[in-house]
Design an enzyme around this catalytic site. Structure first.
Site, PDB file in Angstrom:
ATOM      1  N   TYR A  18      -8.898  -3.313 -11.427  1.00 26.76           N
ATOM      2  CA  TYR A  18      -8.408  -1.680 -10.461  1.00 26.76           C
ATOM      3  C   TYR A  18      -7.019  -1.590 -11.166  1.00 26.76           C
ATOM      4  O   TYR A  18      -7.200  -0.448 -11.032  1.00 26.76           O
ATOM      5  CB  TYR A  18      -8.425  -2.696  -9.089  1.00 26.76           C
ATOM      6  CG  TYR A  18      -9.287  -2.554  -8.047  1.00 26.76           C
ATOM      7  CD1 TYR A  18      -9.774  -1.666  -6.945  1.00 26.76           C
ATOM      8  CD2 TYR A  18      -9.627  -4.073  -7.998  1.00 26.76           C
ATOM      9  CE1 TYR A  18     -10.751  -2.182  -6.079  1.00 26.76           C
ATOM     10  CE2 TYR A  18     -11.420  -4.489  -7.224  1.00 26.76           C
ATOM     11  CZ  TYR A  18     -11.264  -3.484  -5.942  1.00 26.76           C
ATOM     12  OH  TYR A  18     -12.278  -3.407  -5.155  1.00 26.76           O
ATOM     13  N   CYS A  67      -1.517   1.884  -3.072  1.00 31.69           N
ATOM     14  CA  CYS A  67      -2.294   3.049  -2.416  1.00 31.69           C
ATOM     15  C   CYS A  67      -1.520   4.087  -2.794  1.00 31.69           C
ATOM     16  O   CYS A  67      -2.946   5.413  -3.581  1.00 31.69           O
ATOM     17  CB  CYS A  67      -3.043   2.359  -1.643  1.00 31.69           C
ATOM     18  SG  CYS A  67      -2.980   0.889  -0.915  1.00 31.69           S
ATOM     19  N   CYS A 112       0.913  -1.029   0.204  1.00 32.46           N
ATOM     20  CA  CYS A 112       0.098   0.227   0.136  1.00 32.46           C
ATOM     21  C   CYS A 112       0.962   1.017   0.548  1.00 32.46           C
ATOM     22  O   CYS A 112       0.749   2.021  -0.128  1.00 32.46           O
ATOM     23  CB  CYS A 112      -0.806   0.187   1.384  1.00 32.46           C
ATOM     24  SG  CYS A 112      -1.740   1.274   1.382  1.00 32.46           S
ATOM     25  N   GLU A 172      -7.029   2.459 -12.770  1.00 31.23           N
ATOM     26  CA  GLU A 172      -6.154   2.680 -12.600  1.00 31.23           C
ATOM     27  C   GLU A 172      -5.189   3.702 -13.180  1.00 31.23           C
ATOM     28  O   GLU A 172      -5.321   4.857 -13.602  1.00 31.23           O
ATOM     29  CB  GLU A 172      -5.724   2.907 -10.911  1.00 31.23           C
ATOM     30  CG  GLU A 172      -7.167   2.472 -10.035  1.00 31.23           C
ATOM     31  CD  GLU A 172      -6.891   2.227  -8.308  1.00 31.23           C
ATOM     32  OE1 GLU A 172      -6.171   1.807  -7.917  1.00 31.23           O
ATOM     33  OE2 GLU A 172      -7.900   2.173  -8.215  1.00 31.23           O
ATOM     34  N   GLU A 214     -25.887  14.974  -2.935  1.00 30.71           N
ATOM     35  CA  GLU A 214     -27.823  14.786  -2.835  1.00 30.71           C
ATOM     36  C   GLU A 214     -28.408  14.137  -3.540  1.00 30.71           C
ATOM     37  O   GLU A 214     -29.446  14.022  -2.547  1.00 30.71           O
ATOM     38  CB  GLU A 214     -27.484  16.312  -2.687  1.00 30.71           C
ATOM     39  CG  GLU A 214     -28.206  16.941  -4.138  1.00 30.71           C
ATOM     40  CD  GLU A 214     -28.142  18.727  -4.136  1.00 30.71           C
ATOM     41  OE1 GLU A 214     -29.547  18.644  -3.163  1.00 30.71           O
ATOM     42  OE2 GLU A 214     -27.411  19.163  -5.114  1.00 30.71           O
ATOM     43  N   HIS A 259     -26.960  20.863  -1.044  1.00 31.32           N
ATOM     44  CA  HIS A 259     -27.807  22.066  -1.864  1.00 31.32           C
ATOM     45  C   HIS A 259     -25.996  22.692  -2.115  1.00 31.32           C
ATOM     46  O   HIS A 259     -25.910  23.992  -1.735  1.00 31.32           O
ATOM     47  CB  HIS A 259     -28.558  22.086  -2.295  1.00 31.32           C
ATOM     48  CG  HIS A 259     -28.872  22.324  -3.374  1.00 31.32           C
ATOM     49  ND1 HIS A 259     -28.945  21.706  -4.985  1.00 31.32           N
ATOM     50  CD2 HIS A 259     -29.084  23.831  -4.534  1.00 31.32           C
ATOM     51  CE1 HIS A 259     -29.429  22.637  -6.014  1.00 31.32           C
ATOM     52  NE2 HIS A 259     -29.724  23.502  -5.614  1.00 31.32           N
ATOM     53  N   LYS A 287      -0.167   5.426  -5.703  1.00 27.74           N
ATOM     54  CA  LYS A 287      -0.689   5.461  -6.551  1.00 27.74           C
ATOM     55  C   LYS A 287      -1.633   6.576  -7.372  1.00 27.74           C
ATOM     56  O   LYS A 287      -2.057   7.876  -8.249  1.00 27.74           O
ATOM     57  CB  LYS A 287      -1.579   4.192  -6.850  1.00 27.74           C
ATOM     58  CG  LYS A 287      -2.374   4.046  -7.648  1.00 27.74           C
ATOM     59  CD  LYS A 287      -3.989   4.462  -6.928  1.00 27.74           C
ATOM     60  CE  LYS A 287      -4.495   3.981  -5.838  1.00 27.74           C
ATOM     61  NZ  LYS A 287      -4.933   2.739  -5.988  1.00 27.74           N
TER      62      LYS A 287
END
Ligand code: NDP
Length: 455
Positions: free
Chosen positions: A177, A48, A43, A181, A440, A435, A51
């Protein structure tokens, strides 16, 4: 206190091993860890974190492009790959130090070297031999390449982080993945990117609407996505690498990246000799408590090939330490684990696809919206966001939430709390939106999708 050198010996200083070691030490255990490369594991060192830094870097391309619609005149921009890589490397070095410090502060003894098992209580690191009451295998995994001629000319994600130059033309093999990516990363930085996926549609296992929508969106960003297409061989040509495809055509590129899955790091650890069972893929077989077939040996993270996500490995490591050293038995929980693919745009997902929900619950309600984000009104971008809720019709519980769009990972993390807590569709409806945001839309989904979403 055991009669061994250590109460716990952790093999592997990645996310799972670090968490387990630190927590066990916090319970008073005498802990040691061996790491053969750099602390932080996949990672932090080659997954992760680097990346995501490259994703951030490459996303500026979209901002430069969109800015004109808001009155900006953007001068010609230039990207310097080596500056990006150097900045990324500095950050990774900083984080690695922190990881090592975490162990030192917790009083964990570190061994810089490759550890192998001699017997169920004995570990060998170079010329050192130490004993431990419990052993935790947290050695992670590694990328694998397809078995085709010329595979040695391909890179994997490991090498992608250290390329000397940005390749002008890249072929990425895979539709998972890592493929998606890196497709976004290279595309953002200006490479010409072709993604080859062998199946019908990318992201097998994800909700079908997500798969189809993401495929359409990444094509809009300029990526050449080819499904039902695979590589038969790669060879070195005069002007670059020649990639031979299943349809008989060829592509000439500067770089071929295999993003075709990862395999557990179990080779040469001495597992067979000690009797630790592994499965067909080489993953360590464990029970719900992360215990292997040898009762004092445990395993967490990608080496067990359960759910290969960093936060899950951390949970497994923590649960192991609580159970074995903290007198608080608990198993990791794999239900409603959210995930994101940091493609551009992102995918965020938690819970079940509509297909899986229909199988599990029978009758389901599906709510879905596809809309133009407000930013796109002025930027002129063709992008569209997809959001979707899957609801168990009998109980009204929301059992799946899925999104393709900017910051989907950030948004789904919040939604995941509600879903984990058992929120019903009525709770989503009762929540007031913020908003104007894209998020939302998740609380204003009123119309059920009428047709069965998939045949
Ligand atoms: P994935 O399993 O996600 O994807 C592998 C892809 O390669 C699939 O599309 C698969 O196709 C294809 N493939 C496999 N073998 C071959 C082959 N021989 N020839 C052609 N295509 C092939 O693996 P990744 O390498 O992308 O990532 C590994 C794991 O790491 C992920 O599953 C995930 O658990 C984790 N990860 C998580 C990230 C995140 O959380 N954001 C980021 C990166 C990795 P098919 O579908 O047909 O099998």
């Amino acid at each position: 206190m055991s009669g061994y050198d250590f109460d716990l010996f952790v093999i592997g200083g990645g996310s799972g091993g670090v968490r387990a070691g630190r927590i066990a030490a916090g319970y008073g255990a005498r802990v040691a860890v061996a790491e053969e490369y750099r602390y932080g594991g996949t990672c932090v060192i080659r997954g992760c974190v680097p990346k995501k830094l490259l994703v951030y870097g490459s996303e500026y391309a979209h901002a430069f492009r969109d800015a004109a619609g808001f009155g900006w005149t953007v001068p010609p921009v230039r990207f310097d790959w080596s500056a990006m890589i150097a900045a990324k490397d500095r950050e990774i070095a900083r984080l690695e130090k922190i990881y090592r410090g975490l162990f030192e502060n917790a009083g964990v003894k570190t061994f810089d070297g490759r550890a192998t098992l001699k017997d169920e209580h004995t570990v060998v690191i170079g010329d050192r031999t130490v004993t431990a009451d419990k052993i935790l295998i947290a050695t992670g995994g590694h990328p694998v390449k397809p078995a085709v001629p010329g595979a040695e000319l391909m890179i994997t994600s490991n090498e992608a982080f250290h390329l000397k130059d940005l390749p002008k033309r890249v072929v990425i093999i895979g539709g998972g993945y890592i493929a998606l990516e890196f497709a976004g990363i290279f595309n953002g930085f200006g490479s010409q990117v072709t993604v080859l996926y062998r199946g019908e549609q990318i992201l097998r296992g994800f909700d079908d609407d997500i798969r189809n929508h993401l495929a359409a969106e990444i094509v809009k960003t300029g990526i050449d996505l080819r499904v039902k297409s695979d590589v038969t061989s790669v060879e070195q040509g005069d002007g670059g690498l020649i990639v031979h495809l299943t349809d008989g055509s060829t592509l000439e590129v500067d770089c071929v990246m295999a993003a075709t899955g990862r395999s557990p790091n179990t080779n040469g650890l001495g597992l067979e000799a000690v009797g630790v069972e592994t499965d067909r893929d080489g993953a360590v077989v464990v029970n719900a408590w992360s215990q292997t077939s040898v009762p004092n040996i445990y395993a967490v993270g990608d080496v067990t090939n359960r759910m290969n996500l960093t936060p899950v490995a951390i949970r497994e490591g923590h649960a192991f330490a609580d159970t074995v050293f903290g007198k608080k038995p608990r198993a990791a929980d794999y239900e409603y684990v959210p995930a994101a693919v940091f493609s551009q745009p992102n995918v965020g997902t938690v819970g079940l696809s509509d297909t899986d929900a229909r199988k599990k619950f029978g009758e389901i309600d599906v709510y879905r919206t596809i809309f133009r984000p407000m930013r796109a009104t002025l930027s002129g971008s063709e992008e569209r966001i997809l959001m979707k809720l899957v609801v168990d019709a009998r109980t009204d519980r929301v059992v799946g939430a899925h999104m393709v769009g900017p910051e989907a990972g950030e948004i789904i993390q919040g939604i995941a709390i509600a879903i984990k807590a058992g929120a019903k569709k009525a709770d989503f409806d009762a929540t007031v939106g913020i908003h104007p945001t894209a998020a939302e839309e998740f609380v204003t989904l009123r119309e059920k999708v009428r047709e069965p979403v998939q045949a």
